[in-house]
Motif scaffolding. Structure first.
Motif, PDB file in Angstrom:
ATOM      1  N   VAL A 121     -10.081  -2.876  11.026  1.00  0.00           N
ATOM      2  CA  VAL A 121      -8.555  -3.434   9.666  1.00  0.00           C
ATOM      3  C   VAL A 121      -9.248  -5.042   8.976  1.00  0.00           C
ATOM      4  N   ILE A 122      -9.203  -6.035   9.720  1.00  0.00           N
ATOM      5  CA  ILE A 122      -9.856  -7.310   8.787  1.00  0.00           C
ATOM      6  C   ILE A 122     -11.593  -7.132   7.956  1.00  0.00           C
ATOM      7  N   THR A 123     -11.887  -5.703   8.524  1.00  0.00           N
ATOM      8  CA  THR A 123     -12.936  -6.363   7.310  1.00  0.00           C
ATOM      9  C   THR A 123     -13.252  -5.569   6.007  1.00  0.00           C
ATOM     10  N   CYS A 124     -11.695  -4.372   5.936  1.00  0.00           N
ATOM     11  CA  CYS A 124     -10.942  -3.908   4.738  1.00  0.00           C
ATOM     12  C   CYS A 124     -10.505  -4.821   4.139  1.00  0.00           C
ATOM     13  N   LEU A 125      -9.846  -5.842   4.666  1.00  0.00           N
ATOM     14  CA  LEU A 125      -9.012  -6.660   3.825  1.00  0.00           C
ATOM     15  C   LEU A 125      -9.700  -7.273   3.128  1.00  0.00           C
ATOM     16  N   GLN A 126     -11.099  -7.841   3.612  1.00  0.00           N
ATOM     17  CA  GLN A 126     -12.368  -8.573   2.991  1.00  0.00           C
ATOM     18  C   GLN A 126     -12.360  -7.962   1.485  1.00  0.00           C
ATOM     19  N   PHE A 131     -13.992  -5.539  -3.727  1.00  0.00           N
ATOM     20  CA  PHE A 131     -15.056  -5.257  -3.577  1.00  0.00           C
ATOM     21  C   PHE A 131     -14.948  -3.648  -3.334  1.00  0.00           C
ATOM     22  N   ALA A 132     -14.593  -3.232  -2.656  1.00  0.00           N
ATOM     23  CA  ALA A 132     -15.275  -1.623  -2.591  1.00  0.00           C
ATOM     24  C   ALA A 132     -13.327  -1.532  -1.288  1.00  0.00           C
ATOM     25  N   PRO A 133     -13.007  -0.848  -2.495  1.00  0.00           N
ATOM     26  CA  PRO A 133     -11.307  -0.378  -1.891  1.00  0.00           C
ATOM     27  C   PRO A 133     -11.659   0.482  -1.141  1.00  0.00           C
ATOM     28  N   GLN A 134     -12.326   1.425  -1.458  1.00  0.00           N
ATOM     29  CA  GLN A 134     -12.559   2.780  -1.120  1.00  0.00           C
ATOM     30  C   GLN A 134     -13.432   3.212   0.608  1.00  0.00           C
ATOM     31  N   LEU A 135     -12.769   2.103   0.776  1.00  0.00           N
ATOM     32  CA  LEU A 135     -13.130   1.772   2.443  1.00  0.00           C
ATOM     33  C   LEU A 135     -12.079   1.944   3.164  1.00  0.00           C
ATOM     34  N   THR A 136     -10.650   1.369   3.108  1.00  0.00           N
ATOM     35  CA  THR A 136      -9.306   1.078   3.297  1.00  0.00           C
ATOM     36  C   THR A 136      -8.879   3.011   3.621  1.00  0.00           C
ATOM     37  N   PRO A 137      -8.429   3.460   2.913  1.00  0.00           N
ATOM     38  CA  PRO A 137      -8.232   5.067   3.213  1.00  0.00           C
ATOM     39  C   PRO A 137      -8.437   5.988   4.566  1.00  0.00           C
ATOM     40  N   GLY A 138     -10.250   5.720   4.350  1.00  0.00           N
ATOM     41  CA  GLY A 138     -10.379   6.667   5.725  1.00  0.00           C
ATOM     42  C   GLY A 138      -9.837   5.604   6.931  1.00  0.00           C
ATOM     43  N   VAL A 139     -10.259   4.277   7.001  1.00  0.00           N
ATOM     44  CA  VAL A 139     -10.193   3.932   8.497  1.00  0.00           C
ATOM     45  C   VAL A 139      -8.770   3.453   8.550  1.00  0.00           C
ATOM     46  N   LEU A 140      -7.681   3.272   7.308  1.00  0.00           N
ATOM     47  CA  LEU A 140      -5.845   3.425   8.101  1.00  0.00           C
ATOM     48  C   LEU A 140      -6.428   5.358   8.060  1.00  0.00           C
ATOM     49  N   HIS A 141      -6.400   6.253   8.184  1.00  0.00           N
ATOM     50  CA  HIS A 141      -6.568   7.744   8.306  1.00  0.00           C
ATOM     51  C   HIS A 141      -6.453   8.459   9.813  1.00  0.00           C
ATOM     52  N   THR A 142      -7.875   7.388  10.731  1.00  0.00           N
ATOM     53  CA  THR A 142      -8.487   7.132  11.559  1.00  0.00           C
ATOM     54  C   THR A 142      -7.269   6.276  12.386  1.00  0.00           C
ATOM     55  N   LEU A 143      -6.791   5.345  11.987  1.00  0.00           N
ATOM     56  CA  LEU A 143      -6.498   4.357  13.126  1.00  0.00           C
ATOM     57  C   LEU A 143      -4.797   4.514  13.198  1.00  0.00           C
ATOM     58  N   ALA A 144      -4.438   5.757  12.178  1.00  0.00           N
ATOM     59  CA  ALA A 144      -3.217   6.638  12.242  1.00  0.00           C
ATOM     60  C   ALA A 144      -2.867   7.062  13.044  1.00  0.00           C
ATOM     61  N   ASP A 145      -4.227   8.478  12.813  1.00  0.00           N
ATOM     62  CA  ASP A 145      -4.843   9.401  13.801  1.00  0.00           C
ATOM     63  C   ASP A 145      -4.064   9.015  15.745  1.00  0.00           C
ATOM     64  N   ALA A 146      -5.438   8.221  15.699  1.00  0.00           N
ATOM     65  CA  ALA A 146      -5.391   7.632  16.941  1.00  0.00           C
ATOM     66  C   ALA A 146      -3.723   7.152  17.708  1.00  0.00           C
ATOM     67  N   GLN A 147      -2.899   7.268  16.343  1.00  0.00           N
ATOM     68  CA  GLN A 147      -1.823   5.400  17.093  1.00  0.00           C
ATOM     69  C   GLN A 147      -1.395   5.986  18.220  1.00  0.00           C
ATOM     70  N   GLY A 148      -0.875   5.595  19.220  1.00  0.00           N
ATOM     71  CA  GLY A 148      -0.268   5.213  20.539  1.00  0.00           C
ATOM     72  C   GLY A 148       1.066   5.703  20.379  1.00  0.00           C
TER      73      GLY A 148
END
Lengths: 677, 124
Positions: free
Chosen positions: A283-288, A292-309
């Motif tokens: 998440v922090i790397t995506c924020l940083q 420059f590379a906003p396309q990194l974020t959706p994959g990370v958010l999706h993956t974390l949402a899929d595994a949300q507690g």
């Protein structure tokens, strides 16, 4: 790895660390070997010619996934026989390791040679490298001209298959080539190493993953070129910044891998110890990387949402709505010998998930993702009050529920002694560190904006805004140490302040929870000689009980930490101080060939003249690569406002001119310029 | 027929687990016992789920041993760990795998984090 005796290549979850000749031999310093998904696939890969080891003349890092060694026979202390040379060119990618071996005869006469490659593996898990104790059975087989190294545990079967394009005499411990090379002629062979993992059905587990592919080296090179071309173009006077920018973009590309569930790209946190999906780091790397590379974020958010507690689980430290901290894919994770499959022991990942979703929309205008993830973002916001607020007093706390394998400290400073009172004592019981309150405040404010704008729920937005305002009011009253004029590192379970003077308070500027009149004092502390070494802001102030310049979270300097702090300083108008931090870090980067490590030591700049490396740090490290991007953002003063990008440069004095062209976002592409003053 | 499995699916409506409304599609579990296989089809739509015994085609098919499946349903084991140690075979649309985790109960003996606050001066 920045250690001149070793070289490494990497592609997502697969990497190889060898010595400077390309050999893999046991090492006490580093986890040498070829690794895939936390498992050591090769622990011996040792080349000799006529019984002699080789000497490296040079090593080229061709790409992050490819390197080339120029070698001659003989130990370096001996006379080097220049009549022969050996080239090893190797790559990892798509689950394969390839090495092309070329032997050149520079003489007028033919030469008879015995080429020997010792091959073996211990199937160690990266998390047990210091003391390998396999529970399954190891065996070796030679079949159909290939060498098979096998590991069986229950239904799980791992098989490393090594083959050579040239005919070899194969035994259980390697391959031998008795060859003759003609005058001025060359001999070569290509080794291929592949790991097969078979489950209950006897099939390769990766066959079931629909996104599995084997990109050729050419395609990987092309993908890297495209990745670099898509990023904004930097032109600047500072050679150090130029090098660090390129290095950072390449390192982020190297750490990317395809997530299991959706096949979207996510990335590993750091080589070699953090090769998995780490929620906080991602998440922090995506924020940083957003400018420059906003396309990194959706994959990370999706993956974390899929595994949300979704439930309570003490082993995993899971609670409904919580965002994971760690997901590893190795044997020990699967057998729960470590808690990592997934592990939710982080109190910051959940609010940061909401912060990233909102910040992503501010940059990109991608409202669809905000609507798609509404359920998950609301659940994350609910978590703050329902499960994060252990004490029922409105703050986020943490307390480890997996006493055997869990992490005691569940913020980014997660080592056991990272949170201490100024006299060095460690708190017992639940604790609330200050930066967590900042993240919660920011998450609620951003959640309110999302609710109002995209979720059509003004009542919820009003409630979140009210809660955020109340949290800010109480936090500034209760966490402030009036005598010292700084925010306490945290609060203990009896309500006493954990009064160490630490970098954590810098995050309060980034989150916006600090009162304006208190920010001046916070910045004074951060820039004081106790915290600012001249290269960056230390994790803990010199003079505190636990301070040491080599203390992992108690005195070393973390570039990512500094990048959030610098951005926070700009938020509160401390432009000169932000520039000073960014400038020092960019200068430091040149001592690491442009690659900021996870952390470096906190020795005073006047003492050492250069930033001293911290031996156990990961490199490349995702959020350190991201730090360079965030320093660029803070120096140029980039911030979205409505449909526009605000550019408000304030550069370090000596850095000269910076031009950043084609910054992507909801505005299309925008350029930014700045000049050191 | 496994009583644990039967009870688990029969009680789904009553427990009404929270499920992301974006999950849409079908998962089939082929639950293997020594002498037979039980097939369960789950249909996810609009934040809800329906379960039935069926061998119909699904977006995602998971093959799993009966005792392990029952441990998952009782909160005694973890789906993703079982997958990583190759105890489950999954084919098809992988996004449907985590969907099933929203249905699983708390693990046995799990505590609410607030239980750890008891006895401390700050707790309210």
């Amino acid at each position: 790895m920045r250690n001149l005796n070793y070289t490494s290549i990497l592609d997502g979850m697969m990497f190889m660390i060898s010595d400077g000749r390309g050999d893999i031999l046991p090492s006490a310093e580093l986890p040498t070997g070829l690794f895939a998904f936390d498992m050591r696939v090769l622990s011996t890969w040792d080349l000799t010619v006529n019984g002699e080891r080789l000497t490296a003349l040079s090593v080229d890092d061709l790409q992050y996934f490819e390197s080339r060694y120029f070698l001659v026979p003989g130990e370096p202390t001996h006379y080097v026989d220049a009549n022969l040379s050996v080239i090893r060119q190797r790559s990892v990618g798509g689950g394969l390791f390839l090495e092309q071996l070329t032997v050149l005869n520079h003489q007028e006469v033919p030469v008879d040679l015995r080429i020997r490659l010792d091959i073996g593996t211990d199937f160690a898990d990266i998390t047990e490298i210091a003391d390998v104790q396999k529970k399954g059975k190891l065996s070796v087989a030679v079949e159909d001209g290939t060498l098979h190294l096998l590991y069986q545990r229950d239904n799980q079967r791992r098989e490393v298959v090594v083959c050579s394009s040239a005919d070899a005499a194969i035994d259980d411990h390697g391959m031998t080539f008795e060859i003759q090379v003609g005058p001025h002629d060359a001999w070569n062979t290509t080794f291929q190493v592949v790991l097969w993992s078979r489950g209950a059905e006897g099939r390769d587990i990766r066959e079931a993953v629909p996104t599995y592919d084997t990109p050729a080296k050419v395609e990987m090179g092309k993908a890297l070129d495209e990745w670099l071309a898509d990023a904004p173009t930097l032109t600047c006077d500072s050679a150090s910044l130029d090098q660090a920018y390129r290095r950072s973009l390449t390192d982020l590309a190297a750490l990317r891998f395809r997530g299991n569930t959706r096949g979207e790209m996510i990335f590993a946190a750091g080589l070699p110890w953090l090769m998995g999906n780490f929620g906080r780091d991602a998440v922090i790397t995506c924020l940083q990387a957003l400018p420059f590379a906003p396309q990194l974020t959706p994959g990370v958010l999706h993956t974390l949402a899929d595994a949300q507690g979704s439930r309570l689980d003490d082993f995993a430290e899971e609670e409904p709505g919580k965002i994971l901290q760690e997901f590893r894919y190795g044997e020990r994770a699967g057998y729960e010998e470590i808690a990592a499959c997934p592990y939710y022991g982080g109190a910051d990942t959940t609010p940061l998930f909401v912060v990233l979703l909102d910040e992503y929309e501010r940059w990109t205008g991608d409202a669809d993702l905000v609507r798609e993830l509404e359920f998950h973002a609301r659940l994350a916001l609910d978590w703050i009050d329902a499960y994060g607020d252990i004490m029922g007093d409105g703050y986020i706390w943490y307390a480890c529920r997996n006493e055997r394998l869990g992490v005691r400290n569940q913020g980014w400073k997660d080592s056991a002694d990272a949170i201490s009172y100024s006299d060095g004592r460690l708190p017992v019981g639940p604790r609330a560190t200050c930066e967590l309150q900042g993240y919660a405040y920011d998450a609620k404010r951003r959640g309110a904006r999302l609710a109002r704008r995209f979720w059509d729920d003004a009542a919820y937005a009003d409630r979140l805004d009210r809660e955020a305002a109340e949290l800010k009011r109480r936090f500034n009253q209760e966490f402030w140490i009036p005598d010292g004029r700084y925010y306490a590192l945290g609060m203990d379970a009896d309500g006493n302040l954990i009064d160490a003077c630490a970098s954590n308070m810098g995050h309060l500027l980034w989150s916006g929870i600090a009162d304006r009149d208190k920010a001046r004092h916070v910045v004074d502390h951060l820039m004081s000689r106790r915290l600012f070494s001249g290269w960056g802001i230390r994790t803990l102030a010199e003079g505190d009980g636990r301070y040491s310049p080599v203390g992992y979270h108690n005195g070393t300097i973390w570039p990512f930490d500094n990048s959030l702090i610098a951005l926070g300083m700009r938020r509160y108008g401390f432009d000169e101080e932000a520039a000073k931090v960014a400038g020092a870090m960019i200068e430091a980067a040149q001592f690491f060939d442009g690659r900021l490590p996870g952390a470096f030591t906190g020795y005073d700049r006047a003492l050492t003249k250069y930033p001293v490396q911290f031996p156990a740090a990961c490199s490349p490290h995702a959020w350190s690569a991201g730090a360079v991007l965030m320093f660029l953002r803070s120096m140029l003063g980039l911030d979205p406002k409505g449909e526009h990008l605000i550019v408000r440069p304030h550069l370090p004095r000596d850095i000269g001119r910076i031009e950043l062209l084609d910054i992507p976002g909801r505005w299309g592409l925008v350029d930014a310029f700045g000049r050191g003053h | 027929m496994s009583a644990t499995t039967e009870a688990f699916f029969a009680g789904l409506d009553e427990r009404a687990p929270r499920i992301p409304p974006t999950i849409d599609g079908t998962v089939r579990f082929d639950v293997r016992y020594r002498d037979h296989t039980e097939q369960w089809l789950l249909r996810f739509a609009a934040g809800g789920v329906q379960a039935e015994r069926s061998g119909a085609d699904a977006d995602c098919v998971a093959v799993i041993d009966g005792p392990l499946f029952e441990r998952l349903l009782r909160g005694e084991d973890r789906l993703s760990a079982a997958f990583v140690r190759y105890a489950i075979t999954i084919e098809g649309d992988f996004t449907k795998v985590p969907a099933f985790e929203w249905l699983l109960p708390d693990t046995v003996g799990a505590r609410h984090p607030r239980q750890l606050a008891e006895g401390w001066g700050r707790s309210r």
